[in-house]
Write a protein that holds these residues in place. Sequence first.
Motif, PDB file in Angstrom:
ATOM      1  N   GLY A  89       0.912  -1.136   0.042  1.00 31.21           N
ATOM      2  CA  GLY A  89      -0.177   0.008  -0.063  1.00 31.21           C
ATOM      3  C   GLY A  89       0.883   1.374  -0.164  1.00 31.21           C
ATOM      4  N   GLN A  90       2.271   1.170   0.185  1.00 31.86           N
ATOM      5  CA  GLN A  90       2.894   2.552   0.038  1.00 31.86           C
ATOM      6  C   GLN A  90       3.174   2.792  -1.516  1.00 31.86           C
ATOM      7  OE1 GLN A  90       3.955   3.809   3.000  1.00 31.86           O
ATOM      8  NE2 GLN A  90       2.710   2.307   3.838  1.00 31.86           N
ATOM      9  N   VAL A  91       2.301   3.684  -1.659  1.00 36.10           N
ATOM     10  CA  VAL A  91       2.299   4.346  -3.136  1.00 36.10           C
ATOM     11  C   VAL A  91       3.388   5.189  -3.481  1.00 36.10           C
ATOM     12  CG1 VAL A  91       1.079   6.289  -2.499  1.00 36.10           C
ATOM     13  CG2 VAL A  91       0.766   5.296  -4.634  1.00 36.10           C
ATOM     14  N   GLU A 108       8.927  -0.332 -20.129  1.00 36.88           N
ATOM     15  CA  GLU A 108       7.910  -1.085 -19.590  1.00 36.88           C
ATOM     16  C   GLU A 108       7.596  -1.118 -18.222  1.00 36.88           C
ATOM     17  OE1 GLU A 108       7.515  -4.617 -21.611  1.00 36.88           O
ATOM     18  OE2 GLU A 108       8.139  -3.983 -23.666  1.00 36.88           O
ATOM     19  N   LYS A 109       8.447  -1.535 -17.569  1.00 41.91           N
ATOM     20  CA  LYS A 109       8.229  -1.810 -16.177  1.00 41.91           C
ATOM     21  C   LYS A 109       8.110  -0.031 -15.510  1.00 41.91           C
ATOM     22  CE  LYS A 109       8.812  -5.442 -14.007  1.00 41.91           C
ATOM     23  NZ  LYS A 109       7.798  -5.955 -13.624  1.00 41.91           N
ATOM     24  N   ALA A 110       8.824   0.971 -16.099  1.00 39.00           N
ATOM     25  CA  ALA A 110       8.703   2.186 -15.398  1.00 39.00           C
ATOM     26  C   ALA A 110       7.181   2.749 -15.725  1.00 39.00           C
ATOM     27  CB  ALA A 110       9.609   3.165 -16.165  1.00 39.00           C
ATOM     28  N   GLU A 111       6.601   2.387 -16.761  1.00 41.44           N
ATOM     29  CA  GLU A 111       5.248   2.437 -16.929  1.00 41.44           C
ATOM     30  C   GLU A 111       4.450   1.923 -16.055  1.00 41.44           C
ATOM     31  OE1 GLU A 111       1.817   1.940 -20.319  1.00 41.44           O
ATOM     32  OE2 GLU A 111       3.922   1.563 -21.062  1.00 41.44           O
ATOM     33  N   GLU A 112       4.560   0.765 -15.881  1.00 38.91           N
ATOM     34  CA  GLU A 112       3.811  -0.333 -15.181  1.00 38.91           C
ATOM     35  C   GLU A 112       3.640   0.576 -13.448  1.00 38.91           C
ATOM     36  OE1 GLU A 112       4.438  -4.476 -12.738  1.00 38.91           O
ATOM     37  OE2 GLU A 112       5.246  -4.436 -14.750  1.00 38.91           O
ATOM     38  N   TYR A 113       4.813   0.846 -13.010  1.00 37.32           N
ATOM     39  CA  TYR A 113       4.877   1.587 -11.744  1.00 37.32           C
ATOM     40  C   TYR A 113       4.265   3.069 -11.660  1.00 37.32           C
ATOM     41  CZ  TYR A 113       6.750  -2.622  -9.667  1.00 37.32           C
ATOM     42  OH  TYR A 113       6.972  -3.962  -9.444  1.00 37.32           O
ATOM     43  N   PHE A 114       4.525   3.823 -12.740  1.00 36.72           N
ATOM     44  CA  PHE A 114       3.847   4.964 -12.924  1.00 36.72           C
ATOM     45  C   PHE A 114       2.438   4.715 -12.623  1.00 36.72           C
ATOM     46  CE2 PHE A 114       7.831   7.090 -15.117  1.00 36.72           C
ATOM     47  CZ  PHE A 114       8.126   7.700 -13.884  1.00 36.72           C
ATOM     48  N   ARG A 115       1.965   3.921 -13.517  1.00 37.05           N
ATOM     49  CA  ARG A 115       0.521   3.577 -13.435  1.00 37.05           C
ATOM     50  C   ARG A 115      -0.014   3.214 -12.320  1.00 37.05           C
ATOM     51  NH1 ARG A 115      -1.897   4.197 -18.362  1.00 37.05           N
ATOM     52  NH2 ARG A 115      -0.573   3.948 -20.197  1.00 37.05           N
ATOM     53  N   ALA A 116       0.847   2.326 -11.405  1.00 37.80           N
ATOM     54  CA  ALA A 116       0.425   2.119 -10.115  1.00 37.80           C
ATOM     55  C   ALA A 116       0.237   3.125  -9.294  1.00 37.80           C
ATOM     56  CB  ALA A 116       1.142   0.901  -9.706  1.00 37.80           C
ATOM     57  N   PRO A 122      -4.236  10.045  -8.872  1.00 37.57           N
ATOM     58  CA  PRO A 122      -4.644  10.452 -10.123  1.00 37.57           C
ATOM     59  C   PRO A 122      -4.508  11.817 -10.562  1.00 37.57           C
ATOM     60  CG  PRO A 122      -6.792   9.694  -8.979  1.00 37.57           C
ATOM     61  CD  PRO A 122      -5.576   9.375  -8.286  1.00 37.57           C
ATOM     62  N   ALA A 123      -4.464  12.580  -9.445  1.00 37.27           N
ATOM     63  CA  ALA A 123      -4.209  13.957  -9.971  1.00 37.27           C
ATOM     64  C   ALA A 123      -2.802  14.445  -9.954  1.00 37.27           C
ATOM     65  CB  ALA A 123      -4.938  15.009  -8.683  1.00 37.27           C
ATOM     66  N   HIS A 124      -1.971  13.698  -9.814  1.00 35.10           N
ATOM     67  CA  HIS A 124      -0.437  13.980  -9.781  1.00 35.10           C
ATOM     68  C   HIS A 124       0.184  14.388 -11.222  1.00 35.10           C
ATOM     69  CE1 HIS A 124       3.944  14.081  -8.966  1.00 35.10           C
ATOM     70  NE2 HIS A 124       3.463  14.057  -7.644  1.00 35.10           N
ATOM     71  N   LEU A 125       0.098  15.753 -11.693  1.00 34.65           N
ATOM     72  CA  LEU A 125       0.484  16.035 -12.991  1.00 34.65           C
ATOM     73  C   LEU A 125       1.590  15.681 -13.598  1.00 34.65           C
ATOM     74  CD1 LEU A 125      -1.644  19.574 -13.140  1.00 34.65           C
ATOM     75  CD2 LEU A 125      -2.344  17.205 -13.999  1.00 34.65           C
ATOM     76  N   GLU A 126       2.638  15.936 -12.638  1.00 42.79           N
ATOM     77  CA  GLU A 126       4.035  15.404 -13.085  1.00 42.79           C
ATOM     78  C   GLU A 126       4.164  14.202 -13.338  1.00 42.79           C
ATOM     79  OE1 GLU A 126       8.417  15.455 -10.507  1.00 42.79           O
ATOM     80  OE2 GLU A 126       7.163  17.106 -10.267  1.00 42.79           O
ATOM     81  N   VAL A 127       3.634  13.283 -12.540  1.00 49.16           N
ATOM     82  CA  VAL A 127       3.611  11.795 -13.080  1.00 49.16           C
ATOM     83  C   VAL A 127       3.003  11.565 -14.200  1.00 49.16           C
ATOM     84  CG1 VAL A 127       3.290   9.241 -12.129  1.00 49.16           C
ATOM     85  CG2 VAL A 127       4.171  11.106 -10.452  1.00 49.16           C
ATOM     86  N   LYS A 128       1.879  12.331 -14.421  1.00 44.84           N
ATOM     87  CA  LYS A 128       1.234  12.019 -15.791  1.00 44.84           C
ATOM     88  C   LYS A 128       2.141  12.345 -16.837  1.00 44.84           C
ATOM     89  CE  LYS A 128      -3.481  12.417 -14.192  1.00 44.84           C
ATOM     90  NZ  LYS A 128      -4.928  13.149 -14.233  1.00 44.84           N
ATOM     91  N   ALA A 129       2.697  13.426 -16.761  1.00 48.46           N
ATOM     92  CA  ALA A 129       3.894  14.065 -17.654  1.00 48.46           C
ATOM     93  C   ALA A 129       4.843  13.120 -18.135  1.00 48.46           C
ATOM     94  CB  ALA A 129       4.249  15.521 -17.473  1.00 48.46           C
TER      95      ALA A 129
END
Length: 135
Positions: A89-91, A108-116, A122-129
């Motif tokens: 649970g430690q996001v 691919e793995k980076a994308e997986e963990y960014f999505r997690a 969901p509102a974190h704009l920097e991570v969305k970027a």
Amino acid sequence: MKKIKLTVAVILVLVLVSAVKAQEDLLQEAYRQLSLKEYSRAILLFEKYLAQKPGEARIYLEMAYVLVKVEDDAGALGYFLKYLEKEPGQVQVNLEVAYLYMRQNNLEKAEEYFRAYLERRPAHLEVKAELAYLL
């Protein structure tokens, strides 16, 4: 016979208390070395502690951050992943893992963990970027 059993029980308790005290001392020394920026020594002490008491999530996290400081990305990644196994649970740790995978060019793995991470925040704009950059 009762005296012998009592004596053995007392000895076992004393040995157990001594072992716990030794672990606490080891951990205190690891943190002291960390505060002195003696990262190599701190790593060795944390590893020794984990050998005696495996599976302690908070020490996995400490090891991961120390290994990031000494630029051992592969080692840090391993400890972050062990930590996530114990504390899923430690996001925030998902984000740390995503950046480490990015640095290793494992997109691919980076994308997986960014999505997690974004599933919980969901509102974190920097991570969305960052995610958009990967895609």
